[in-house]
Design a protein around this motif. Structure first.
Motif, short mmCIF file in Angstrom:
data_model
loop_
_atom_site.label_atom_id
_atom_site.label_comp_id
_atom_site.label_asym_id
_atom_site.label_seq_id
_atom_site.Cartn_x
_atom_site.Cartn_y
_atom_site.Cartn_z
N GLU A 81 1.23 -7.75 1.07
CA GLU A 81 -0.04 -8.37 0.66
C GLU A 81 -0.60 -9.24 1.79
O GLU A 81 -1.81 -9.22 2.04
N GLN A 117 -12.19 -10.51 0.77
CA GLN A 117 -11.09 -9.62 0.40
C GLN A 117 -9.77 -10.11 1.00
O GLN A 117 -8.72 -10.07 0.35
N GLU A 152 -6.26 -11.09 -0.92
CA GLU A 152 -4.94 -10.54 -0.62
C GLU A 152 -3.90 -11.65 -0.45
O GLU A 152 -2.75 -11.51 -0.88
N HIS A 195 -2.89 -12.63 -3.75
CA HIS A 195 -1.95 -11.66 -4.33
C HIS A 195 -0.53 -11.98 -3.84
O HIS A 195 0.42 -11.99 -4.63
N GLU A 250 -5.83 0.61 0.54
CA GLU A 250 -5.70 0.27 -0.89
C GLU A 250 -4.93 1.34 -1.66
O GLU A 250 -4.17 1.02 -2.58
N VAL A 310 -1.35 0.61 -0.99
CA VAL A 310 -0.88 -0.55 -1.77
C VAL A 310 -0.66 -0.15 -3.23
O VAL A 310 0.31 -0.57 -3.87
N GLN A 363 -5.36 -2.90 -8.79
CA GLN A 363 -5.47 -1.82 -7.80
C GLN A 363 -6.52 -0.79 -8.20
O GLN A 363 -7.18 -0.22 -7.33
N GLU A 368 -9.61 -2.35 -6.99
CA GLU A 368 -9.69 -2.44 -5.53
C GLU A 368 -9.97 -1.08 -4.89
O GLU A 368 -10.76 -0.97 -3.96
FE1 FEO Z 1 -3.40 -6.76 -2.91
FE2 FEO Z 1 -5.85 -5.00 -2.19
O1 FEO Z 1 -4.07 -5.10 -2.71
#
Ligand code: FEO
Length: 163
Positions: A18, A47, A51, A54, A95, A98, A128, A131
């Motif tokens: 992240e 963004q 992250e 996150h 993305e 992830v 996700q 995203e």
């Molecule tokens: Fe934390 Fe955009 O994934």
């Protein structure tokens, strides 16, 4: 139920993933800033901040379930993309990667019958979807705009994505 050692290690890896995402988006933001694309620069800076948030969610969760946070080195992001579209396509690919990481974590939590970690990860599964959807929307907009990058800036400015 305390966190297992294997899941603890994987959650620690996800903190790194992240924070690395934050690096990637900050690098893209800097590229857009260099090109004078202030709206895209602001979007990817935002963004990057998300992250980081996150990553911090994992930092907060792990000790709550008797695990231990171990921070690892964050790799340098790729600094060069051949075009604005290439950068946004790289963000979409990132993305998707992830999403796979989160799904792999969920699969392990399911295998271990770790219900708390499943509930924790569900937020990321949902996040996700949003995203990837956002990056898809931006790739489509960038393709439609072509060389008219100020059109893309105007689109992003009125899209609501910066809120
Ligand atoms: Fe934390 Fe955009 O994934």
């Amino acid at each position: 139920m305390p966190l297992s050692k294997s899941l603890n290690a994987r959650l620690n890896e996800q903190i790194t993933n992240e924070f690395y995402s934050a690096q990637v988006y900050l690098a893209m933001s800097c590229m857009f800033e260099d090109l004078g694309l202030k709206v895209l620069a602001a979007l990817y800076r935002k963004q990057a901040a998300e992250e980081r948030e996150h990553g911090l969610k994992f930092v907060k969760y792990i000790p709550d379930v008797e695990g231990r946070v171990e921070l690892q080195a964050i790799a340098a992001p790729s600094a060069k993309y051949s075009s604005v579209l290439a950068a946004i396509e790289a963000a979409l690919a990132h993305e998707r990667k992830v999403t796979q990481q989160i799904h792999d974590l969920m699969a392990l939590a399911l295998e271990e019958k770790d219900y708390a970690t499943q509930a924790f990860l569900q937020w990321f599964v949902t996040e996700q979807v949003e995203e990837v959807g956002t990056q898809l929307q931006l790739v489509q907009a960038a393709k439609l705009a072509g060389d008219r990058l100020l059109h893309l800036e105007a689109y992003v400015a009125q899209s609501g994505l910066l809120k």
